[in-house]
Design a protein around this motif. Structure first.
Motif, short mmCIF file in Angstrom:
data_model
loop_
_atom_site.label_atom_id
_atom_site.label_comp_id
_atom_site.label_asym_id
_atom_site.label_seq_id
_atom_site.Cartn_x
_atom_site.Cartn_y
_atom_site.Cartn_z
N ARG A 120 0.81 -1.22 0.00
CA ARG A 120 0.00 0.00 0.00
C ARG A 120 0.84 1.27 0.00
NH1 ARG A 120 -4.26 -2.51 4.05
NH2 ARG A 120 -5.90 -3.08 2.57
N TYR A 121 1.98 1.25 0.70
CA TYR A 121 2.71 2.49 0.93
C TYR A 121 4.10 2.51 0.29
CZ TYR A 121 -0.90 2.63 4.54
OH TYR A 121 -2.11 2.60 5.21
N GLY A 122 4.53 1.37 -0.25
CA GLY A 122 5.86 1.31 -0.84
C GLY A 122 5.86 1.74 -2.31
N SER A 123 7.05 1.89 -2.85
CA SER A 123 7.22 2.23 -4.26
C SER A 123 7.27 0.94 -5.08
CB SER A 123 8.52 3.01 -4.46
OG SER A 123 9.64 2.17 -4.14
N ASP A 124 7.26 1.09 -6.39
CA ASP A 124 7.40 -0.09 -7.26
C ASP A 124 8.70 -0.81 -6.97
OD1 ASP A 124 4.96 0.37 -8.47
OD2 ASP A 124 5.82 1.46 -10.18
N GLU A 125 9.74 -0.06 -6.71
CA GLU A 125 11.04 -0.66 -6.39
C GLU A 125 10.96 -1.47 -5.10
OE1 GLU A 125 15.63 0.67 -5.21
OE2 GLU A 125 14.15 2.19 -5.78
N HIS A 126 10.30 -0.93 -4.09
CA HIS A 126 10.13 -1.66 -2.83
C HIS A 126 9.37 -2.96 -3.06
CE1 HIS A 126 10.16 2.55 -0.76
NE2 HIS A 126 11.39 2.13 -1.01
N ARG A 127 8.32 -2.89 -3.86
CA ARG A 127 7.49 -4.08 -4.09
C ARG A 127 8.28 -5.15 -4.83
NH1 ARG A 127 3.56 0.02 -6.14
NH2 ARG A 127 2.47 0.79 -4.29
N ASP A 128 9.06 -4.73 -5.81
CA ASP A 128 9.84 -5.71 -6.56
C ASP A 128 10.92 -6.36 -5.68
OD1 ASP A 128 8.40 -5.20 -8.86
OD2 ASP A 128 9.86 -3.79 -9.68
N LYS A 129 11.55 -5.55 -4.85
CA LYS A 129 12.69 -6.05 -4.07
C LYS A 129 12.28 -6.83 -2.84
CE LYS A 129 17.18 -4.61 -2.26
NZ LYS A 129 18.13 -3.47 -2.11
N TRP A 130 11.19 -6.40 -2.16
CA TRP A 130 10.85 -7.01 -0.88
C TRP A 130 9.49 -7.69 -0.86
CZ3 TRP A 130 15.20 -7.28 1.37
CH2 TRP A 130 16.12 -6.23 1.31
N LEU A 131 8.49 -7.10 -1.49
CA LEU A 131 7.15 -7.68 -1.43
C LEU A 131 7.07 -9.01 -2.17
CD1 LEU A 131 4.19 -7.56 -0.64
CD2 LEU A 131 3.76 -6.14 -2.68
N GLN A 132 7.63 -9.07 -3.35
CA GLN A 132 7.51 -10.31 -4.13
C GLN A 132 8.18 -11.50 -3.43
OE1 GLN A 132 5.37 -10.50 -6.54
NE2 GLN A 132 5.01 -8.30 -6.32
N ARG A 140 11.57 -13.66 5.15
CA ARG A 140 10.66 -13.20 6.18
C ARG A 140 11.04 -11.77 6.58
NH1 ARG A 140 8.00 -16.98 10.39
NH2 ARG A 140 6.48 -15.34 9.95
N SER A 141 10.25 -11.16 7.47
CA SER A 141 10.42 -9.74 7.77
C SER A 141 10.13 -9.47 9.24
CB SER A 141 9.48 -8.91 6.89
OG SER A 141 8.12 -9.26 7.15
N GLN A 187 14.87 -10.72 6.29
CA GLN A 187 15.71 -9.94 5.39
C GLN A 187 15.42 -8.44 5.41
OE1 GLN A 187 18.28 -11.39 3.28
NE2 GLN A 187 17.88 -12.92 4.86
N ILE A 188 14.30 -8.04 6.03
CA ILE A 188 13.93 -6.63 5.98
C ILE A 188 13.19 -6.21 7.25
CG2 ILE A 188 11.76 -7.12 4.75
CD1 ILE A 188 14.03 -4.06 4.12
N PHE A 189 13.53 -5.03 7.76
CA PHE A 189 12.84 -4.43 8.91
C PHE A 189 12.07 -3.21 8.42
CE2 PHE A 189 16.47 -6.54 10.82
CZ PHE A 189 15.98 -7.07 12.00
N ILE A 190 10.78 -3.16 8.72
CA ILE A 190 10.05 -1.90 8.59
C ILE A 190 10.24 -1.19 9.92
CG2 ILE A 190 7.81 -0.79 8.29
CD1 ILE A 190 6.94 -3.05 6.54
N THR A 191 10.95 -0.08 9.89
CA THR A 191 11.42 0.57 11.12
C THR A 191 10.77 1.93 11.31
OG1 THR A 191 13.56 -0.55 10.85
CG2 THR A 191 13.48 1.32 12.38
N MET A 192 10.20 2.14 12.49
CA MET A 192 9.53 3.41 12.80
C MET A 192 10.42 4.24 13.72
SD MET A 192 5.66 4.01 14.18
CE MET A 192 4.98 5.64 14.45
N GLN A 205 6.87 11.19 13.11
CA GLN A 205 7.37 9.84 12.87
C GLN A 205 7.41 9.49 11.38
OE1 GLN A 205 8.32 8.16 15.51
NE2 GLN A 205 7.39 9.39 17.12
N SER A 206 8.36 8.65 11.02
CA SER A 206 8.45 8.12 9.67
C SER A 206 8.73 6.63 9.74
CB SER A 206 9.56 8.81 8.86
OG SER A 206 9.29 10.18 8.70
N MET A 207 8.53 5.94 8.63
CA MET A 207 8.90 4.53 8.53
C MET A 207 9.83 4.34 7.34
SD MET A 207 5.69 2.10 9.47
CE MET A 207 4.69 2.40 10.93
N VAL A 208 10.89 3.56 7.57
CA VAL A 208 11.86 3.28 6.52
C VAL A 208 12.10 1.77 6.44
CG1 VAL A 208 13.05 5.50 6.59
CG2 VAL A 208 13.79 3.65 8.11
N LEU A 209 12.48 1.32 5.27
CA LEU A 209 12.84 -0.08 5.07
C LEU A 209 14.34 -0.24 5.31
CD1 LEU A 209 10.81 -0.67 1.79
CD2 LEU A 209 10.28 -1.59 4.06
#
Length: 423
Positions: A120-132, A140-141, A187-192, A205-209
């Motif tokens: 919902r909130y990531g970019s196409d690059e984020h989805r390709d690299k982490w979501l798929q 896992r995350s 492999q990935i932390f969604i960090t607030m 606040q922000s969230m980063v991968l």
């Protein structure tokens, strides 16, 4: 009022139920044996082969990523799911009867919430690299939010710093209760964290991968839950020490972290509550079977009035919690999370407390057996008790419910006051 499930949901319920009966329940002993063997060999955080083998079967039967809601499934290129909250809720209940079962279907937390968040909130690059890879079950995350130094029940307290330096964000902070971080597949932390301490309260606040192999991530220790370390999933205390990630790793934009957190937690609460209802159902089943087979003072434990009262009360509590949770799921589907906020808060208060009480009664019927791992009840209780904190503690939700309820009767609104929702 229609309380019946759709034909689509009923068909999925049967398929998931059959899978549980054929594959999950018979594998419980194998799961326990493999976990014990890994622990003895010093590999308790390794992935269990019993689960990995069952994942293949679940995927072959198209019982994969069932949690994905309609809109997210579209974004994720239809990698499973496509269900409404109402359609998925009873499936989550079935999976919840065994604590580790949801992972077999790639429907376990925190991955489910993280996949929805990136979709919902990531970019196409984020989805390709982490979501798929997450949707494929290859990685896992973890979700890095809670901190030991502040009352994290108020997300605006989160004080981990996310500071921009040129084309990078530099992250420094101390986190704990970070679920799944000890898993080598993480492999990935969604960090607030706090990107602008001077901004308005809900825009700080922000969230980063943050990739798990980023330099400066330090895991201190696994945390146990009432004596259980929850391996191989687990929860850890950890530090981010001058961790650097590209500016492009931010989700949605600076100052949007609180907004993302609110959007992430609504569906997650539904999932947790329905799994808890499944856990309570299994506890009630074990309670009835044990009570019917044990004799005390010349008659079965099931014949004792106190046991019958508790069984009846458990049945009432479970069904009430289920109906309230399904109402919340239905309202989320037709009106959105914001309109359903009161119902979501209510189920988060009701379901964990209900599960704790039902499991406690089941433990009592099992006597000494209920306190050890010969039965799944002690561990189930630890899980249920934890969820009175996770996704917001009872007190926060009760305060919110009371505030919204009182708001209906404010002096300047009395003329137009009406229930937030109706059937």
């Amino acid at each position: 009022m229609d309380f019946d499930y759709s034909a689509k949901t009923k068909a999925l319920q049967k398929r998931v139920s059959d899978f549980m009966d054929e594959h999950i329940f018979p594998a419980e002993a194998e799961y326990a044996a493999e976990l014990a063997a890994n622990t003895a060999a010093g590999k308790r955080w390794s992935a269990l082969q019993v689960i990995e083998k069952l994942k293949v079967k679940a995927r072959e039967q198209d019982l994969w990523n069932l949690f994905l809601p309609n809109d997210t499934a579209e974004i994720a290129k239809k990698k499973g799911g496509g269900l409404t909250n109402m359609e998925y809720a009873p499936l989550a209940e079935l999976m919840g009867r065994v604590g580790w079962a949801s992972e077999v279907f790639n429907c376990s937390a925190p991955d489910t919430g993280n996949m929805e968040t990136i979709a919902r909130y990531g970019s196409d690059e984020h989805r390709d690299k982490w979501l798929q890879p997450l949707l494929d079950g290859k990685i896992r995350s973890a979700f890095a939010m809670t901190e030991p130094e502040v009352a994290s029940s108020d997300a605006t307290n989160i004080c981990t710093r996310i500071e921009r330096q040129g084309d990078e964000y530099v992250i420094n902070g101390h986190k704990w209760w970070i679920s799944g971080a000890a898993d080598p597949r993480c492999q990935i932390f969604i960090t607030m964290g706090k990107s602008d301490p001077e901004a308005a309260k809900h825009s700080q606040q922000s969230m980063v991968l943050v990739p798990a192999d980023a330099k400066g991530i330090r895991i201190v220790r696994p945390l146990n839950v009432m004596g259980y370390d929850d391996a191989p999933h687990g929860h850890v205390e950890m530090y981010f020490e001058n961790v650097r990630v590209p500016v492009s790793n931010i989700l949605l934009g600076e100052g949007r972290g609180f907004e993302i957190a609110q959007g992430r937690l609504g569906p997650g609460r539904i999932h947790h509550c329905m799994r808890l209802i499944g856990l309570a159902e299994r506890a009630l089943e074990l309670m009835c079977r044990r009570a019917s087979s044990r004799v005390a003072f010349g008659k079965t434990v099931a014949s004792q009035t106190v046991t019958q009262e508790r069984i009846a009360e458990a049945r009432c509590k479970i069904d009430m919690a289920r109906l309230l949770t399904l109402k919340a799921a239905w309202l989320m589907d037709i009106a959105g999370n914001k309109v359903a906020r009161s119902e979501i808060a209510m189920i988060k208060v009701v379901a964990p407390s209900m599960a704790c009480q039902v499991i406690d009664w089941a433990m009592q019927v099992h006597g000494g057996g209920g306190m050890c791992d010969d039965f799944p009840l002690a561990y189930a209780y630890a899980q249920a008790r934890t969820l009175r904190f996770a996704d917001g503690p009872d007190e926060v939700h009760r305060n919110a419910i009371a505030k919204w309820e009182l708001g209906k009767y404010a002096a300047d609104k009395r003329e137009e006051a009406s229930p937030v929702t109706r059937f």
